[in-house]
Design a protein around this motif. Structure first.
Motif, PDB file in Angstrom:
ATOM      1  N   ASP A 198       0.817  -1.205   0.000  1.00  9.12           N
ATOM      2  CA  ASP A 198       0.000   0.000   0.000  1.00  9.12           C
ATOM      3  C   ASP A 198       0.855   1.261   0.000  1.00  9.12           C
ATOM      4  O   ASP A 198       0.538   2.226  -0.680  1.00  9.12           O
ATOM      5  CB  ASP A 198      -0.921   0.002   1.218  1.00  9.12           C
ATOM      6  CG  ASP A 198      -1.896   1.167   1.205  1.00  9.12           C
ATOM      7  OD1 ASP A 198      -2.577   1.346   0.186  1.00  9.12           O
ATOM      8  OD2 ASP A 198      -1.955   1.903   2.217  1.00  9.12           O
ATOM      9  N   GLN A 199       1.940   1.258   0.777  1.00  9.22           N
ATOM     10  CA  GLN A 199       2.851   2.396   0.851  1.00  9.22           C
ATOM     11  C   GLN A 199       4.283   1.861   0.866  1.00  9.22           C
ATOM     12  O   GLN A 199       4.555   0.780   1.384  1.00  9.22           O
ATOM     13  CB  GLN A 199       2.606   3.220   2.129  1.00  9.22           C
ATOM     14  CG  GLN A 199       1.214   3.795   2.259  1.00  9.22           C
ATOM     15  CD  GLN A 199       1.058   5.100   1.480  1.00  9.22           C
ATOM     16  OE1 GLN A 199       2.034   5.771   1.161  1.00  9.22           O
ATOM     17  NE2 GLN A 199      -0.183   5.468   1.194  1.00  9.22           N
ATOM     18  N   TYR A 200       5.191   2.647   0.286  1.00  7.48           N
ATOM     19  CA  TYR A 200       6.614   2.328   0.333  1.00  7.48           C
ATOM     20  C   TYR A 200       7.341   3.439   1.091  1.00  7.48           C
ATOM     21  O   TYR A 200       7.197   4.614   0.754  1.00  7.48           O
ATOM     22  CB  TYR A 200       7.190   2.181  -1.076  1.00  7.48           C
ATOM     23  CG  TYR A 200       6.781   0.910  -1.774  1.00  7.48           C
ATOM     24  CD1 TYR A 200       7.524  -0.249  -1.642  1.00  7.48           C
ATOM     25  CD2 TYR A 200       5.640   0.873  -2.564  1.00  7.48           C
ATOM     26  CE1 TYR A 200       7.144  -1.423  -2.280  1.00  7.48           C
ATOM     27  CE2 TYR A 200       5.253  -0.289  -3.205  1.00  7.48           C
ATOM     28  CZ  TYR A 200       6.012  -1.439  -3.058  1.00  7.48           C
ATOM     29  OH  TYR A 200       5.628  -2.592  -3.686  1.00  7.48           O
ATOM     30  N   TRP A 201       8.107   3.059   2.113  1.00  3.82           N
ATOM     31  CA  TRP A 201       8.861   4.010   2.920  1.00  3.82           C
ATOM     32  C   TRP A 201      10.240   4.187   2.280  1.00  3.82           C
ATOM     33  O   TRP A 201      11.111   3.336   2.430  1.00  3.82           O
ATOM     34  CB  TRP A 201       8.992   3.501   4.347  1.00  3.82           C
ATOM     35  CG  TRP A 201       7.705   3.489   5.118  1.00  3.82           C
ATOM     36  CD1 TRP A 201       6.541   2.846   4.787  1.00  3.82           C
ATOM     37  CD2 TRP A 201       7.445   4.166   6.350  1.00  3.82           C
ATOM     38  NE1 TRP A 201       5.587   3.068   5.722  1.00  3.82           N
ATOM     39  CE2 TRP A 201       6.098   3.869   6.707  1.00  3.82           C
ATOM     40  CE3 TRP A 201       8.205   4.977   7.192  1.00  3.82           C
ATOM     41  CZ2 TRP A 201       5.519   4.371   7.860  1.00  3.82           C
ATOM     42  CZ3 TRP A 201       7.627   5.467   8.349  1.00  3.82           C
ATOM     43  CH2 TRP A 201       6.296   5.174   8.677  1.00  3.82           C
ATOM     44  N   ILE A 202      10.407   5.290   1.575  1.00  5.39           N
ATOM     45  CA  ILE A 202      11.653   5.568   0.852  1.00  5.39           C
ATOM     46  C   ILE A 202      12.429   6.628   1.613  1.00  5.39           C
ATOM     47  O   ILE A 202      11.927   7.722   1.859  1.00  5.39           O
ATOM     48  CB  ILE A 202      11.358   6.039  -0.584  1.00  5.39           C
ATOM     49  CG1 ILE A 202      10.513   4.991  -1.320  1.00  5.39           C
ATOM     50  CG2 ILE A 202      12.655   6.303  -1.331  1.00  5.39           C
ATOM     51  CD1 ILE A 202      10.050   5.445  -2.695  1.00  5.39           C
ATOM     52  N   THR A 203      13.648   6.304   1.988  1.00  5.71           N
ATOM     53  CA  THR A 203      14.464   7.259   2.731  1.00  5.71           C
ATOM     54  C   THR A 203      14.857   8.419   1.827  1.00  5.71           C
ATOM     55  O   THR A 203      15.184   8.233   0.651  1.00  5.71           O
ATOM     56  CB  THR A 203      15.732   6.587   3.277  1.00  5.71           C
ATOM     57  OG1 THR A 203      16.470   6.013   2.187  1.00  5.71           O
ATOM     58  CG2 THR A 203      15.383   5.498   4.263  1.00  5.71           C
TER      59      THR A 203
END
Length: 530
Positions: A198-203
């Motif tokens: 659903d969501q991607y945590w991209i630094t």
């Protein structure tokens, strides 16, 4: 037959010598039942002293991914790629065999003119690094190689289709999450109730952090760009490229995860063998003596610890006369013995299996097999390469193409999405192993209707339509040139010349051609003269 309780007890006592107490009988039957089930169960489910003890069993695929261990595995295999002699060159060889000259786009919209236009537009975009890549470094063909290599080495990678028509590639460690997140965030991938990303945590990567050693994990949510996996129409906004081995696997794992120890042993074994070879070239023999004896001119040097070191010079043809009581022992170690060579081959075979490559490809040597064995090895390897080509086109090539079509032809995609987005990727094939036999086999398939020309040509890594177009263009040019030259010769000499004599085209297979010479002049006068 009627049984009484007393008779049953007596019967059991007589047969088995059992206690006839009801509770004891119930326990006995339970034990017998368990024993019968155990005898019928799989032997693999019973303990064995010959089996490695395995812990933390069961659970989903994500349960086997420990946060620290996952990133540690990735860091280890990247170090092997940088510094070891095996991992990097095997990866490059696998990528070379899978990608070769690149995948060729074949639009299938049903409109020939539109297909040509799309193909030309794709070629213009994909061959320009400035219009294709977010960093302006890579063409689409180069991205193919980088993506596949990253997936095999790291386990996965990410591609972001941007609003300006470019692609931004992200390495695996750019998608992560703080350790204090809830359980539905798996290594930077946030899942919905259905288990879909659903969501991607991209630094957020700063320029000052590009030379930072180690993985950057911000603990503040503001240090992440939480990007939705898809837009409101269901089109992907983040391409997560990996090849899952289990249904419940959210992140990818390196292809070398099962051969880590073997890779380390290969380097250790090679190092030990090289050291042994160096020692054998430096030492020829050992002299055992009871007291000091000078062989030649000697120089002394005081060491840092206060001791004195002696250096004696040796010259060619030097004759040493030992003292009575001295003994000489030769030093002749076994270097590169058969045991070492067999061990290295076995290890390379196991490591090559991680990438689906046989020993002949991992070592670039066919000395251990025959020609027929080599053909069989290549056939099996190419089956695996074809599988890689398929999932790579499904997870990377096709989503990128559909995204570009929605950008270039939004109205067409909105009105007729089925026809507008239909396409095929011509995957690169491989050259003939035995050209004479392989070409004959292709001819047999075509002549008996067992295969189509486009499929046969595709197996060799070419686009059939492009091949036909180039063949017609080349032959048209040759025929026109031959006709012009034949006319010039006829005008110059006054003798008619057939244009085929200028070109000498080979007749089709199975067709015999004859030549008829036309006599010029009065045939009656010639007959009389004869």
């Amino acid at each position: 037959m009627n049984w009484t309780v007393t008779g049953f007890k007596d019967r059991m006592r007589g047969l088995f010598g059992l206690n006839t107490d009801p509770k004891s009988l119930a326990q006995t039957f339970t034990d017998m039942k368990e024993e019968s089930f155990a005898a019928a169960a799989y032997a693999a489910g019973r303990p064995s002293k010959y089996r490695r003890t395995r812990t933390q069993l069961g659970g989903t695929a994500d349960a086997n991914f420990r946060e620290n261990q996952y990133w540690q595995i990735r860091a280890y295999v990247q170090d092997m790629d940088r510094n070891d002699a095996v991992v990097g060159q095997l990866l490059n060889r696998c990528v070379d065999n899978v990608v070769r000259g690149g995948f060729a786009l074949s639009p299938q919209t049903g409109d020939r003119s539109l297909d040509v236009e799309i193909r030309e537009r794709w070629h213009e975009w994909s061959t320009s690094a400035e219009t294709c890549d977010y960093t302006g470094r890579h063409t689409f063909s180069r991205m193919e190689r980088l993506v596949l290599r990253s997936v095999l080495l790291d386990g996965d990678c990410f591609a972001l289709p941007l609003g300006n028509g470019q692609i931004q590639l992200l390495e695996s460690d750019r998608v992560t999450s703080p350790s204090n997140q809830n359980s539905n965030v798996i290594l930077g991938v946030e899942l919905d109730d259905r288990g879909r990303p659903d969501q991607y945590w991209i630094t957020k990567l700063k320029q000052t952090q590009r030379q930072r050693i180690g993985r950057w994990v911000p603990q503040d949510p503001q240090g992440y760009d939480r990007r939705a996996a898809r837009d409101s129409d269901g089109d992907p906004l983040v391409l997560h490229i990996y090849n899952p081995e289990r249904i419940t696997q959210t992140r990818g794992i390196t292809a070398f995860h099962a051969v880590f120890d073997i890779l380390s042993q290969i380097e250790d074994l090679n190092f030990a063998t090289l050291v042994r070879a160096q020692v054998s070239s430096c030492i020829a023999m050992f002299i055992t003596r009871q007291s000091d004896f000078q062989l030649g001119s000697r120089s002394t040097e005081n060491a840092a610890d206060g001791t004195t070191e002696y250096t004696e010079e040796l010259s060619p043809g030097l004759i040493m006369r030992g003292r009575p009581g001295e003994s000489i022992s030769a030093f002749n170690p076994n270097v590169a013995s058969n045991d070492y060579i067999d061990m290295i081959k076995m290890m390379m075979r196991l490591v090559g299996c991680a990438l689906g490559m046989p020993l002949s490809l991992t070592t670039l040597s066919t000395s251990d097999t025959t020609f027929h064995g080599y053909r069989g090895e290549l056939q099996q390897a190419r089956l695996g390469f074809g599988v890689i080509q398929q999932w790579l086109s499904e997870r990377f090539h096709s989503p990128i193409y559909r995204w570009k079509m929605r950008e270039w032809y939004p109205d067409l995609v909105a009105t007729t999405p089925r026809n507008a987005l239909r396409h095929r990727w011509e995957k690169p094939g491989w050259p003939y192993v035995d050209p004479t036999k392989d070409v004959a086999a292709d001819k047999e398939q075509l002549s008996h209707g067992l295969n189509s020309p486009r499929r046969v040509v595709a197996q060799r890594g070419h686009d059939w339509k492009q091949l036909v177009r180039e063949t017609v263009e080349d032959r048209s040019y040759a025929i026109r040139q031959a006709i012009r030259e034949a006319k010039e010769v006829a005008d110059e000499t006054g003798e008619p010349v057939a244009w085929r004599e200028m070109l000498h085209l080979s007749p089709p297979s199975g067709i015999s051609m004859g030549a008829q010479v036309e006599l010029i002049g009065d045939t009656e006068d010639e007959d009389a003269a004869s």
